[in-house]
Design an enzyme around this catalytic site. Structure first.
Site, short mmCIF file in Angstrom:
data_model
loop_
_atom_site.label_atom_id
_atom_site.label_comp_id
_atom_site.label_asym_id
_atom_site.label_seq_id
_atom_site.Cartn_x
_atom_site.Cartn_y
_atom_site.Cartn_z
N LYS A 1 1.66 12.36 33.41
CA LYS A 1 0.88 13.58 33.70
C LYS A 1 -0.58 13.30 33.40
O LYS A 1 -0.93 12.87 32.30
CB LYS A 1 1.39 14.73 32.84
N ASP B 1 -2.11 17.55 36.72
CA ASP B 1 -2.03 18.87 36.09
C ASP B 1 -3.43 19.48 36.00
O ASP B 1 -4.06 19.46 34.95
CB ASP B 1 -1.42 18.66 34.69
N LYS C 1 -4.14 22.70 37.37
CA LYS C 1 -4.00 24.17 37.28
C LYS C 1 -5.07 24.91 38.09
O LYS C 1 -5.86 25.69 37.53
CB LYS C 1 -4.05 24.63 35.83
N ASP D 1 -8.44 29.83 42.13
CA ASP D 1 -9.71 30.24 42.75
C ASP D 1 -9.35 31.02 44.01
O ASP D 1 -8.16 31.32 44.24
CB ASP D 1 -10.56 28.99 43.08
N THR E 1 1.62 28.86 27.45
CA THR E 1 2.36 29.11 26.20
C THR E 1 1.40 29.51 25.06
O THR E 1 1.83 29.99 24.03
CB THR E 1 3.17 27.87 25.78
N ARG F 1 2.42 13.59 22.63
CA ARG F 1 2.20 12.89 21.36
C ARG F 1 3.41 12.18 20.76
O ARG F 1 3.24 11.11 20.18
CB ARG F 1 1.57 13.86 20.35
O1 C5P Z 1 1.65 16.17 22.94
P1 C5P Z 1 2.53 17.21 23.57
O2 C5P Z 1 3.95 16.73 23.80
O3 C5P Z 1 2.47 18.53 22.85
O4 C5P Z 1 1.88 17.42 25.01
C1 C5P Z 1 2.35 18.39 25.91
C2 C5P Z 1 1.52 18.37 27.15
O5 C5P Z 1 1.93 19.46 27.97
C3 C5P Z 1 0.03 18.55 26.92
O6 C5P Z 1 -0.65 17.83 27.94
C4 C5P Z 1 -0.16 20.03 27.08
O7 C5P Z 1 -1.45 20.36 27.52
C5 C5P Z 1 0.85 20.34 28.17
N1 C5P Z 1 1.29 21.73 28.24
C6 C5P Z 1 1.88 22.39 27.17
N2 C5P Z 1 2.28 23.69 27.30
C7 C5P Z 1 2.09 24.32 28.46
C8 C5P Z 1 1.51 23.69 29.54
C9 C5P Z 1 1.11 22.36 29.39
O8 C5P Z 1 2.07 21.80 26.12
N3 C5P Z 1 2.51 25.56 28.58
#
Ligand code: C5P
Length: 235
Positions: free
Chosen positions: A35, A62, A64, A67, A122, A214
Site C-alpha cells: 500500500k 491509498d 482517498k 473532490d 477509524t 508497523r
Molecule cells: O502500522 P499499521 O498496521 O497501523 O498501519 C495501518 C495502515 O492502514 C496505515 O497506513 C494507516 O494509515 C492505514 N489505515 C488505518 N485505518 C484506516 C484506514 C487506513 O490504519 N481506517
C-alpha cells in the site's frame, strides 16, 4: 471469491531510499502486495509506484480522493496510467463522484484496477460524527450507509475496520470487498490503533484483504514477520 492471500504491507516510509531498502530485504521472486499512501506519493511522486510495479509487486494506491466528480474523474484518468491494482476515494463524495472515479479509471485504461471507498475513517469518533460532520447516527449506521452507496455506485468494496465486516457484507453482498487495516498479530504492539484484530480473527470474520504496517515494517526481521502474518491469515 475475493480473498487476497498476501497481507497488504503499508509502505509508510517518508523516502524512496527507505522503500528500496525495505523491499530489498525480500527475495527477488517474492511478489508482494503493498500500500502506497499520501506521504510517500506526495514526497516521491508517481515514480515510486512505477518502481514498485516494475519489481512485480501489486500496489494499492491509498490516496482517498474526495473532490467534485469532474476533478476526481480527471485525476483517476491520470492515476489509471500507473497500472495500480487498487485505489480509493471517500464515499462521502457521493454516488456521482464515485461513478466518475470509476469512469476515469476506465478511460485511463485501468479497467482491472479495483476501486474501493473509505466509509468513515477509524479516527472518527461518535463526537466528531455528530458535532463536526453533523451526522446524527451511530458510527456503525454511518459506515453501513456509506457501504451501501458505494455498492450502489458500482465500486468493488470499502476500507473498513474488521469489526464492521459482517454488517457491511450483510448490507451489500458477500463479494463486496472489505479491506481491513488495524491488524495486529497476538503479542505485538497496538501503536495508535484502538480497535485491533488478529489476522486469523479477521479472516474468520470475512475480511478479504488485510493491511498491515508497523508489525512488519518495524519488525527486527521483516521477512519473518511477513511470513508469520501471512501464515496466520491463510491458516
Ligand atoms: O502500522 P499499521 O498496521 O497501523 O498501519 C495501518 C495502515 O492502514 C496505515 O497506513 C494507516 O494509515 C492505514 N489505515 C488505518 N485505518 C484506516 C484506514 C487506513 O490504519 N481506517
Amino acid at each position: 471469491m475475493t480473498v487476497e492471500e498476501r497481507p497488504v504491507i503499508a509502505l509508510d516510509f517518508p523516502t524512496y531510499d527507505a522503500v528500496k531498502s525495505f523491499l530489498a530485504k525480500f527475495p527477488a521472486d517474492k511478489k508482494l502486495y503493498v500500500k502506497i499512501g499520501m506521504e510517500l506519493f506526495y514526497s516521491v511522486g508517481p515514480e515510486v509506484v512505477r518502481y514498485v510495479k516494475e519489481l512485480g509487486h501489486s500496489v494499492f494506491l491509498d490516496l482517498k480522493l474526495h473532490d467534485i466528480p469532474n476533478t476526481v474523474k480527471s485525476a483517476m484518468i491520470v492515476l489509471a496510467q500507473l497500472g495500480v491494482d487498487m485505489t480509493n476515494v471517500h464515499a462521502a463524495g457521493g454516488v456521482e463522484m464515485m461513478k466518475a472515479a470509476r469512469e476515469g479509471l476506465n478511460e485511463g485504461g485501468g479497467f482491472a484496477t479495483k476501486l474501493i471507498a473509505v466509509t468513515q475513517l477509524t479516527s472518527t469518533s461518535e463526537e466528531i460524527l455528530h458535532r463536526d460532520q453533523n451526522i446524527q447516527t451511530t458510527i456503525q449506521e454511518a459506515v453501513v450507509h456509506y457501504a451501501k452507496i458505494t455498492d450502489e455506485a458500482g465500486l468493488d468494496g470499502v476500507v473498513c475496520s474488521a469489526q464492521e465486516v459482517e454488517l457491511i457484507k450483510n448490507a451489500t453482498s458477500k463479494d463486496f470487498i472489505c479491506l481491513t487495516p488495524g491488524i495486529r498479530p497476538a503479542g505485538s504492539s497496538n501503536g495508535d490503533q484502538k480497535r485491533v484484530m488478529t489476522p486469523s480473527a479477521a479472516r474468520e470474520i470475512g475480511s478479504d484483504y488485510i493491511v498491515v504496517g508497523r508489525p512488519i515494517t518495524q519488525a527486527a526481521d521483516v521477512v519473518e514477520a511477513y511470513n508469520e502474518i501471512k501464515k496466520e491469515w491463510n491458516a
